[in-house]
Design a protein around this motif. Structure first.
Motif, mmCIF file in Angstrom:
data_model
loop_
_atom_site.group_PDB
_atom_site.id
_atom_site.type_symbol
_atom_site.label_atom_id
_atom_site.label_comp_id
_atom_site.label_asym_id
_atom_site.label_seq_id
_atom_site.Cartn_x
_atom_site.Cartn_y
_atom_site.Cartn_z
ATOM 1 N N ASP A 1 0.836 -1.209 0.000
ATOM 2 C CA ASP A 1 0.000 0.000 0.000
ATOM 3 C C ASP A 1 0.870 1.258 0.000
ATOM 4 O O ASP A 1 0.568 2.227 -0.702
ATOM 5 C CB ASP A 1 -0.927 0.019 1.217
ATOM 6 N N ILE A 2 1.932 1.238 0.775
ATOM 7 C CA ILE A 2 2.854 2.377 0.802
ATOM 8 C C ILE A 2 3.499 2.562 -0.568
ATOM 9 O O ILE A 2 3.562 3.676 -1.080
ATOM 10 C CB ILE A 2 3.921 2.190 1.903
ATOM 11 N N LYS A 3 3.943 1.480 -1.147
ATOM 12 C CA LYS A 3 4.597 1.541 -2.463
ATOM 13 C C LYS A 3 3.656 2.102 -3.521
ATOM 14 O O LYS A 3 4.078 2.856 -4.399
ATOM 15 C CB LYS A 3 5.080 0.149 -2.864
ATOM 16 N N ASN A 4 2.372 1.772 -3.438
ATOM 17 C CA ASN A 4 1.394 2.208 -4.431
ATOM 18 C C ASN A 4 0.895 3.634 -4.214
ATOM 19 O O ASN A 4 0.234 4.197 -5.078
ATOM 20 C CB ASN A 4 0.212 1.244 -4.473
ATOM 21 N N ALA A 5 1.204 4.212 -3.072
ATOM 22 C CA ALA A 5 0.753 5.577 -2.772
ATOM 23 C C ALA A 5 1.752 6.600 -3.312
ATOM 24 O O ALA A 5 2.946 6.333 -3.382
ATOM 25 C CB ALA A 5 0.599 5.750 -1.263
ATOM 26 N N ASP A 6 1.239 7.751 -3.672
ATOM 27 C CA ASP A 6 2.100 8.864 -4.083
ATOM 28 C C ASP A 6 2.608 9.630 -2.868
ATOM 29 O O ASP A 6 3.692 10.196 -2.891
ATOM 30 C CB ASP A 6 1.326 9.823 -4.998
ATOM 31 N N GLY A 7 1.797 9.652 -1.830
ATOM 32 C CA GLY A 7 2.167 10.383 -0.629
ATOM 33 C C GLY A 7 1.551 9.746 0.598
ATOM 34 O O GLY A 7 0.620 8.941 0.501
ATOM 35 N N LEU A 8 2.089 10.116 1.754
ATOM 36 C CA LEU A 8 1.622 9.585 3.028
ATOM 37 C C LEU A 8 1.298 10.719 3.985
ATOM 38 O O LEU A 8 2.008 11.729 4.024
ATOM 39 C CB LEU A 8 2.705 8.716 3.677
ATOM 40 N N ILE A 9 0.243 10.528 4.738
ATOM 41 C CA ILE A 9 -0.059 11.384 5.884
ATOM 42 C C ILE A 9 0.068 10.483 7.103
ATOM 43 O O ILE A 9 -0.641 9.478 7.207
ATOM 44 C CB ILE A 9 -1.466 11.993 5.803
ATOM 45 N N ILE A 10 0.983 10.830 7.987
ATOM 46 C CA ILE A 10 1.226 10.033 9.188
ATOM 47 C C ILE A 10 1.187 10.964 10.397
ATOM 48 O O ILE A 10 1.814 12.021 10.386
ATOM 49 C CB ILE A 10 2.607 9.343 9.134
ATOM 50 N N SER A 11 0.460 10.552 11.419
ATOM 51 C CA SER A 11 0.457 11.296 12.678
ATOM 52 C C SER A 11 0.965 10.366 13.763
ATOM 53 O O SER A 11 0.427 9.275 13.968
ATOM 54 C CB SER A 11 -0.941 11.806 13.015
ATOM 55 N N VAL A 12 2.013 10.784 14.450
ATOM 56 C CA VAL A 12 2.662 9.934 15.443
ATOM 57 C C VAL A 12 2.327 10.372 16.864
ATOM 58 O O VAL A 12 2.280 11.552 17.170
ATOM 59 C CB VAL A 12 4.195 9.882 15.253
ATOM 60 N N ASN A 13 2.091 9.379 17.694
ATOM 61 C CA ASN A 13 1.864 9.634 19.107
ATOM 62 C C ASN A 13 3.198 9.617 19.843
ATOM 63 O O ASN A 13 4.241 9.377 19.233
ATOM 64 C CB ASN A 13 0.881 8.612 19.685
ATOM 65 N N GLU A 14 3.134 9.890 21.128
ATOM 66 C CA GLU A 14 4.375 9.964 21.898
ATOM 67 C C GLU A 14 4.220 9.213 23.208
ATOM 68 O O GLU A 14 3.229 9.386 23.918
ATOM 69 C CB GLU A 14 4.711 11.437 22.176
ATOM 70 N N HIS A 15 5.194 8.360 23.485
ATOM 71 C CA HIS A 15 5.299 7.669 24.768
ATOM 72 C C HIS A 15 6.690 7.959 25.326
ATOM 73 O O HIS A 15 7.690 7.633 24.682
ATOM 74 C CB HIS A 15 5.136 6.155 24.599
ATOM 75 N N ASN A 16 6.754 8.595 26.477
ATOM 76 C CA ASN A 16 8.036 8.879 27.128
ATOM 77 C C ASN A 16 9.017 9.591 26.195
ATOM 78 O O ASN A 16 10.172 9.190 26.053
ATOM 79 C CB ASN A 16 8.641 7.594 27.695
ATOM 80 N N SER A 17 8.544 10.624 25.526
ATOM 81 C CA SER A 17 9.355 11.504 24.663
ATOM 82 C C SER A 17 9.829 10.855 23.368
ATOM 83 O O SER A 17 10.739 11.354 22.720
ATOM 84 C CB SER A 17 10.560 12.060 25.427
ATOM 85 N N GLY A 18 9.208 9.771 22.956
ATOM 86 C CA GLY A 18 9.558 9.122 21.695
ATOM 87 C C GLY A 18 8.325 8.510 21.065
ATOM 88 O O GLY A 18 7.236 8.520 21.654
ATOM 89 N N PRO A 19 8.473 7.988 19.846
ATOM 90 C CA PRO A 19 7.325 7.331 19.222
ATOM 91 C C PRO A 19 6.935 6.076 20.000
ATOM 92 O O PRO A 19 7.757 5.492 20.710
ATOM 93 C CB PRO A 19 7.835 6.977 17.822
ATOM 94 N N SER A 20 5.718 5.670 19.859
ATOM 95 C CA SER A 20 5.252 4.479 20.564
ATOM 96 C C SER A 20 6.032 3.247 20.119
ATOM 97 O O SER A 20 6.549 3.175 19.001
ATOM 98 C CB SER A 20 3.759 4.251 20.301
ATOM 99 N N ALA A 21 6.111 2.268 20.997
ATOM 100 C CA ALA A 21 6.765 1.003 20.657
ATOM 101 C C ALA A 21 6.065 0.361 19.466
ATOM 102 O O ALA A 21 6.717 -0.250 18.610
ATOM 103 C CB ALA A 21 6.744 0.066 21.865
ATOM 104 N N TYR A 22 4.755 0.538 19.364
ATOM 105 C CA TYR A 22 4.000 -0.017 18.234
ATOM 106 C C TYR A 22 4.515 0.563 16.908
ATOM 107 O O TYR A 22 4.791 -0.178 15.965
ATOM 108 C CB TYR A 22 2.499 0.254 18.386
ATOM 109 N N PHE A 23 4.622 1.879 16.841
ATOM 110 C CA PHE A 23 5.064 2.514 15.596
ATOM 111 C C PHE A 23 6.501 2.127 15.275
ATOM 112 O O PHE A 23 6.829 1.806 14.131
ATOM 113 C CB PHE A 23 4.927 4.039 15.682
#
Length: 177
Positions: free
Chosen positions: A66-88
């Protein structure tokens, strides 16, 4: 017409970053937008042993396509302890194992929000510095502080200055596609 893939870096069913992604995607008129809710997107914790024994998770391979087929991405990242989540972070680890340059030639509008006054800016900064290593190009960023005070599900961004900043960032991103 460009194709945009939009998602939040959170697997929470109540993700405020996903709410910001849906709001942002709803403002786009001239392009096709695919919004993905990762709250039901299972990704095992990355380990070399898991990769060796089981290969790549099917959902991760599908997301990479899906990423490869997209022209652009909109991503919003959350924060856990001053960094991105372990999930992301884990998702990025898996995607980079499928293809180290999984973001090659992708234009990215990177956002973040949090209930706090900093708007997850530490996570946004980390991710902004990291995604280009996988080939992505951060075209613009936006951080929404104090989500619960500055966002309404019906009205969107409430603060006039923040709303205008978001609109400019989105317009600048769309011009690059």
């Amino acid at each position: 017409m460009a194709t945009i893939l939009a998602f939040a870096g959170s697997n929470s069913s109540t993700s405020i970053n996903f709410k910001l992604v849906k709001y942002t995607s709803g403002l786009i008129q001239q392009n096709e937008v695919k919004v993905m809710d990762l709250s039901s997107f299972p990704v095992p914790m990355y380990s070399a042993d898991t990769e060796k024994n089981n290969g790549y998770p099917e959902d991760v391979v599908a997301l990479q396509k899906d990423i490869k087929n997209a022209d652009g991405l909109i991503i919003s990242v959350n924060e856990h302890n001053s960094g991105p989540s372990a999930y992301f972070k884990n998702l990025m680890d898996w995607l980079s194992r499928v293809d180290k340059r999984f973001l090659e030639d992708k234009k990215i509008f990177l956002m973040s929000t949090s209930p706090g006054r900093r708007g997850a800016i530490s996570s946004l900064t980390y991710v902004k510095d990291t995604l280009p290593r996988f080939g992505g190009e951060i075209m613009t960023t936006f951080s929404l502080p104090s989500f619960n005070d500055n966002f309404d599900p019906e009205k969107g961004i409430l603060d006039g200055e923040l709303k205008a900043g978001h609109q400019v960032a989105l317009a600048d991103f769309l011009k690059t596609l």
